[in-house]
Design a protein around this motif. Sequence first.
Motif, PDB file in Angstrom:
ATOM      1  N   ILE A   5       0.844  -1.198   0.000  1.00 37.20           N
ATOM      2  CA  ILE A   5       0.000   0.000   0.000  1.00 37.20           C
ATOM      3  C   ILE A   5       0.878   1.246   0.000  1.00 37.20           C
ATOM      4  O   ILE A   5       0.634   2.194  -0.747  1.00 37.20           O
ATOM      5  CB  ILE A   5      -0.977  -0.012   1.196  1.00 37.20           C
ATOM      6  CG1 ILE A   5      -2.038  -1.092   0.992  1.00 37.20           C
ATOM      7  CG2 ILE A   5      -1.622   1.361   1.378  1.00 37.20           C
ATOM      8  CD1 ILE A   5      -2.942  -1.320   2.189  1.00 37.20           C
ATOM      9  N   SER A   9       0.960   3.866  -3.004  1.00 37.95           N
ATOM     10  CA  SER A   9       0.530   5.217  -2.666  1.00 37.95           C
ATOM     11  C   SER A   9       1.579   6.239  -3.093  1.00 37.95           C
ATOM     12  O   SER A   9       1.256   7.289  -3.657  1.00 37.95           O
ATOM     13  CB  SER A   9       0.262   5.307  -1.162  1.00 37.95           C
ATOM     14  OG  SER A   9      -0.193   6.580  -0.794  1.00 37.95           O
ATOM     15  N   GLY A  50      -5.866   1.546   3.808  1.00 41.55           N
ATOM     16  CA  GLY A  50      -4.909   2.544   4.252  1.00 41.55           C
ATOM     17  C   GLY A  50      -4.473   2.286   5.675  1.00 41.55           C
ATOM     18  O   GLY A  50      -5.031   1.434   6.369  1.00 41.55           O
ATOM     19  N   TYR A  52      -1.885   4.225   9.134  1.00 45.66           N
ATOM     20  CA  TYR A  52      -0.960   5.232   9.637  1.00 45.66           C
ATOM     21  C   TYR A  52      -0.174   4.635  10.786  1.00 45.66           C
ATOM     22  O   TYR A  52      -0.565   3.616  11.371  1.00 45.66           O
ATOM     23  CB  TYR A  52      -1.669   6.524  10.067  1.00 45.66           C
ATOM     24  CG  TYR A  52      -2.537   6.408  11.298  1.00 45.66           C
ATOM     25  CD1 TYR A  52      -1.987   6.535  12.576  1.00 45.66           C
ATOM     26  CD2 TYR A  52      -3.903   6.193  11.193  1.00 45.66           C
ATOM     27  CE1 TYR A  52      -2.777   6.437  13.702  1.00 45.66           C
ATOM     28  CE2 TYR A  52      -4.697   6.093  12.313  1.00 45.66           C
ATOM     29  CZ  TYR A  52      -4.127   6.221  13.570  1.00 45.66           C
ATOM     30  OH  TYR A  52      -4.912   6.122  14.690  1.00 45.66           O
ATOM     31  N   PHE A  67      -0.648   6.300   4.628  1.00 44.13           N
ATOM     32  CA  PHE A  67      -0.733   5.904   3.227  1.00 44.13           C
ATOM     33  C   PHE A  67      -2.112   5.337   2.931  1.00 44.13           C
ATOM     34  O   PHE A  67      -2.723   4.685   3.769  1.00 44.13           O
ATOM     35  CB  PHE A  67       0.314   4.836   2.887  1.00 44.13           C
ATOM     36  CG  PHE A  67       1.708   5.370   2.788  1.00 44.13           C
ATOM     37  CD1 PHE A  67       2.079   6.203   1.735  1.00 44.13           C
ATOM     38  CD2 PHE A  67       2.665   5.035   3.729  1.00 44.13           C
ATOM     39  CE1 PHE A  67       3.368   6.694   1.630  1.00 44.13           C
ATOM     40  CE2 PHE A  67       3.963   5.514   3.633  1.00 44.13           C
ATOM     41  CZ  PHE A  67       4.307   6.347   2.581  1.00 44.13           C
ATOM     42  N   LEU A  68      -2.544   5.589   1.720  1.00 45.02           N
ATOM     43  CA  LEU A  68      -3.840   5.130   1.250  1.00 45.02           C
ATOM     44  C   LEU A  68      -3.655   4.421  -0.083  1.00 45.02           C
ATOM     45  O   LEU A  68      -2.904   4.902  -0.943  1.00 45.02           O
ATOM     46  CB  LEU A  68      -4.743   6.359   1.061  1.00 45.02           C
ATOM     47  CG  LEU A  68      -6.237   6.177   1.027  1.00 45.02           C
ATOM     48  CD1 LEU A  68      -6.746   5.526   2.306  1.00 45.02           C
ATOM     49  CD2 LEU A  68      -6.903   7.527   0.843  1.00 45.02           C
ATOM     50  N   ASP A  69      -4.318   3.290  -0.250  1.00 47.57           N
ATOM     51  CA  ASP A  69      -4.290   2.593  -1.528  1.00 47.57           C
ATOM     52  C   ASP A  69      -4.808   3.564  -2.602  1.00 47.57           C
ATOM     53  O   ASP A  69      -5.832   4.216  -2.389  1.00 47.57           O
ATOM     54  CB  ASP A  69      -5.185   1.355  -1.449  1.00 47.57           C
ATOM     55  CG  ASP A  69      -5.077   0.479  -2.668  1.00 47.57           C
ATOM     56  OD1 ASP A  69      -5.228   0.995  -3.801  1.00 47.57           O
ATOM     57  OD2 ASP A  69      -4.852  -0.729  -2.507  1.00 47.57           O
ATOM     58  N   GLY A  78      -8.629   9.214   3.458  1.00 52.23           N
ATOM     59  CA  GLY A  78      -7.446   9.885   3.998  1.00 52.23           C
ATOM     60  C   GLY A  78      -7.826  10.756   5.185  1.00 52.23           C
ATOM     61  O   GLY A  78      -7.150  10.755   6.217  1.00 52.23           O
ATOM     62  N   LEU A  81      -8.488   8.538   8.182  1.00 45.08           N
ATOM     63  CA  LEU A  81      -7.241   8.105   8.814  1.00 45.08           C
ATOM     64  C   LEU A  81      -6.626   9.242   9.623  1.00 45.08           C
ATOM     65  O   LEU A  81      -6.155   9.052  10.744  1.00 45.08           O
ATOM     66  CB  LEU A  81      -6.247   7.619   7.753  1.00 45.08           C
ATOM     67  CG  LEU A  81      -6.450   6.216   7.216  1.00 45.08           C
ATOM     68  CD1 LEU A  81      -5.558   5.987   6.003  1.00 45.08           C
ATOM     69  CD2 LEU A  81      -6.162   5.180   8.283  1.00 45.08           C
TER      70      LEU A  81
END
Length: 137
Positions: A5, A9, A50, A52, A67-69, A78, A81
């Motif tokens: 991921i 990202s 995602g 953190y 991070f986010l797919d 996002g 998160l």
Amino acid sequence: MLAEIAFNSKAYWGYDDKYMDRCRNDLIIHPEELVEYIVNVLEVNQEVVGFYELRGEIPEANLFWLFLDPKAIGQGFGKSLWEDAIQTAKDISYKYMIIKSDPNAEGFYTEMGAVRIGELPSSAIHGLYLPLLRIDL
């Protein structure tokens, strides 16, 4: 899975293959990190989209990863998160959070209320500097 991921990202921003190869080792999440630090994942329909990681000693939290797919970007995940990271940091009694940001993600963090306080050198590209941000909790 988390490293994949993170890598995808980072690649989302259109970096060339040479840069991404240099970043690969920096984007590995080691198993001990899952025990030593706070790592929270976001699942949607039983799929991790995602995550953190928070590190640091009070009063300073360090948002080490967020991070986010790429297929989940632009859907509010996002922000979810980020809000969870902020609440988790507050619950632990951190007073502020430091973020070493990708230049392309700086706008997201400033939109969330973080302010730029400086810059740090990139470990992947000599001469590239990364935004350093802070948000008071």
